[in-house]
Design an enzyme around this catalytic site. Structure first.
Site, PDB file in Angstrom:
ATOM      1  N   ASN A   1      83.985  14.269  95.440  1.00 26.06           N
ATOM      2  CA  ASN A   1      84.345  12.840  95.381  1.00 26.06           C
ATOM      3  C   ASN A   1      84.040  12.126  96.689  1.00 26.06           C
ATOM      4  OD1 ASN A   1      86.044  14.235  93.309  1.00 26.06           O
ATOM      5  ND2 ASN A   1      86.724  12.138  92.929  1.00 26.06           N
TER       6      ASN A   1
ATOM      7  N   TYR B   1      81.502  12.243  80.849  1.00 25.59           N
ATOM      8  CA  TYR B   1      80.735  11.965  82.073  1.00 25.59           C
ATOM      9  C   TYR B   1      80.103  13.243  82.621  1.00 25.59           C
ATOM     10  CZ  TYR B   1      79.978  11.513  87.128  1.00 25.59           C
ATOM     11  OH  TYR B   1      79.429  11.592  88.389  1.00 25.59           O
TER      12      TYR B   1
ATOM     13  N   ASP C   1      79.952  17.641  91.393  1.00 30.27           N
ATOM     14  CA  ASP C   1      80.576  18.965  91.226  1.00 30.27           C
ATOM     15  C   ASP C   1      81.364  19.048  89.908  1.00 30.27           C
ATOM     16  OD1 ASP C   1      82.709  17.309  91.874  1.00 30.27           O
ATOM     17  OD2 ASP C   1      83.471  18.553  93.512  1.00 30.27           O
TER      18      ASP C   1
ATOM     19  N   THR D   1      74.439  -2.966  86.240  1.00 32.45           N
ATOM     20  CA  THR D   1      75.561  -2.897  85.303  1.00 32.45           C
ATOM     21  C   THR D   1      76.785  -3.478  86.016  1.00 32.45           C
ATOM     22  OG1 THR D   1      76.375  -0.777  86.133  1.00 32.45           O
ATOM     23  CG2 THR D   1      74.670  -0.690  84.405  1.00 32.45           C
TER      24      THR D   1
ATOM     25  N   ASP E   1      98.863  10.740  81.934  1.00 26.29           N
ATOM     26  CA  ASP E   1      97.787  11.543  82.516  1.00 26.29           C
ATOM     27  C   ASP E   1      96.466  11.277  81.783  1.00 26.29           C
ATOM     28  OD1 ASP E   1      96.648  13.277  84.282  1.00 26.29           O
ATOM     29  OD2 ASP E   1      97.797  15.038  83.671  1.00 26.29           O
TER      30      ASP E   1
ATOM     31  N   ASP F   1      66.317  -1.127  83.509  1.00 27.99           N
ATOM     32  CA  ASP F   1      67.185  -0.138  82.871  1.00 27.99           C
ATOM     33  C   ASP F   1      66.384   1.159  82.739  1.00 27.99           C
ATOM     34  OD1 ASP F   1      68.678   1.402  81.148  1.00 27.99           O
ATOM     35  OD2 ASP F   1      68.892  -0.149  79.603  1.00 27.99           O
ATOM     36  N   ILE F   2      66.837   2.224  83.385  1.00 34.19           N
ATOM     37  CA  ILE F   2      66.055   3.480  83.326  1.00 34.19           C
ATOM     38  C   ILE F   2      66.075   4.097  81.927  1.00 34.19           C
ATOM     39  CG2 ILE F   2      66.225   4.097  85.785  1.00 34.19           C
ATOM     40  CD1 ILE F   2      68.375   6.231  84.822  1.00 34.19           C
TER      41      ILE F   2
END
Ligand code: NAD
Ligand code: TYD
Length: 351
Positions: free
Chosen positions: A186, A157, A133, A39, A286, A62-63
């Site tokens: 992260n 996400y 996380d 991608t 934000d 592509d899975i």
């Protein structure tokens, strides 16, 4: 040919490619086959150094394409799966969640089905699922995420990653698939795609572009050097208890503004044109549903599996800045492609 072969999905992305380097550099008894859709975030240049190595193989797939995945995997003699492939950027998931559900939920499901079949034939020893996380939602000022924190994802996400975690869990309990899940904080380091905070700030400093800080810049992330993450994943793969989850982090909480100031300080020393770089900081709109704080308590992987990080933040962030300064053709190639239009559009909307 080694008898041990890792099938690594998403191995052309940021963490996946670092993991391929980690394995091929350190374990001559392990072969690797990378499955990746390539991608916008997948980049074969990340794996360039291995392209003529007999222990390395790359296959574009592509899975989320069940048929293509099944055909590709049919004749592959892998013994373990390490699953990185995902759509990984929160801001993109806000703009367009569909790809996230397709790849992260459906793609993981199709991969689990391949794994289940191979396990039934006694040909699969482990399925390690790499997660985040962010599935735990947000913390306030106090407390830490652990393996027993309840799921409370807030972005498309993280919701799609939570869905994939639950599927993995169910395949252990229902079918006895030998799964292990890791949820890390992260990451930062070499090969980090420029849309994420740390590489974006480094590259905008080099190009003297505004440094966009969302909101007031007081959101907190717990930064993990990607090389420490790779050693933790390998430790979990080797020693993890089947069906278990391990959270991974290095107790390195920083506000976004602290990160941006630190990078500006390093850039002032290493790239004095444009100093003081902090003058480029621009507070922008934000993020919708912006999680306030992430922080990991990694006691379980440390005490039960004996994993220890090797790097500290001061050295690793400097190494990261140096990497971007030394690898200009790597990022110039990305910045001149389709990503350029994406970033210009997103930045106009943020201002
Ligand atoms: P990345 O976006 O840099 O790379 C993702 C890779 O997956 C790319 O090579 C891409 O081409 C590939 N891919 C995407 N969709 C695919 C599909 N349908 N089929 C096959 N390949 C596909 O992501 P990353 O930062 O390297 O993250 C890797 C994994 O780690 C992800 O599962 C992510 O959720 C998880 N994670 C990342 C972080 C982080 O800080 N980057 C933190 C926690 C967890
Ligand atoms: P990011 O790197 O996108 O990771 P994640 O959203 O998965 O934590 O963002 C890290 C933090 O930095 C997050 O709080 C959002 C913030 N951020 C900015 O302030 N400016 C930016 O341009 C970006 C990309 C992120």
């Amino acid at each position: 040919m080694n008898t041990r072969k890792l099938l690594i999905t998403g191995g052309a992305g940021f963490i996946g490619s670092n993991f391929v380097h980690y394995i091929l550099e350190n374990y001559s008894n392990i072969d690797v086959v990378v499955l990746d859709k390539l991608t916008y975030a997948g980049n074969l240049n990340n794996l360039d150094r291995w392209k003529t190595d007999s222990r390395f193989q790359f296959l574009k797939v592509d899975i989320a394409d069940k048929q293509a995945l099944s055909t590709t995997c049919k004749d592959l003699e892998f013994t373990e799966i390490v699953h990185f492939a995902a759509e990984s950027h929160v801001d993109r998931s806000i703009l367009g969640p569909e790809e996230f559900v397709k790849t992260n939920v459906m793609g993981t499901f199709f991969l689990l089905e391949i794994a289940r079949e191979r396990h039934q034939q006694s040909k699969l020893n482990r399925f390690l699922h790499v997660s985040t996380d962010e599935v735990y939602g947000t913390l306030g000022k106090e407390g830490f995420f652990t393996e027993s924190t309840s799921y409370a994802p807030n972005s498309p996400y993280s919701a799609s990653k939570a869905g994939s975690d639950h599927l993995v869990r169910s395949y252990f309990h229902t079918y006895g698939l030998p799964t292990i899940t890791t949820n890390c904080s992260n990451n930062y380091g070499p090969f980090h795609f420029p849309e994420k905070l740390i590489p974006l700030i480094i590259l905008n400093c080099i190009q003297r572009k505004p440094l966009p800080v969302y909101g007031k810049g007081n959101n907190i992330r717990d930064w993990l050097y990607v090389k420490d993450h790779c050693s933790a994943i390998f430790t979990a793969l080797e020693k993890g208890k089947l069906g278990e989850t391990y959270v991974i982090g290095t107790r390195n909480e920083k506000t976004n503004l602290e990160i941006v100031y630190k990078i500006c300080e390093l850039m002032d020393q290493k790239h004095p044109e444009g100093a003081p770089h902090k003058d480029l900081i621009q507070f922008v709109k934000d993020r919708a549903g912006h999680d306030f704080r992430y922080a990991i308590d990694p006691t379980k992987i440390e005490s039960e599996l004996g994993w220890k990080p090797k790097y500290n933040f001061e050295n690793a962030i400097e190494e990261t800045v140096d990497w971007f300064l030394e690898n200009q053709s790597w990022w110039k190639d990305i910045l001149s492609g389709e990503y350029k239009n994406y970033y210009e559009k997103v930045y106009q909307e943020l201002k």
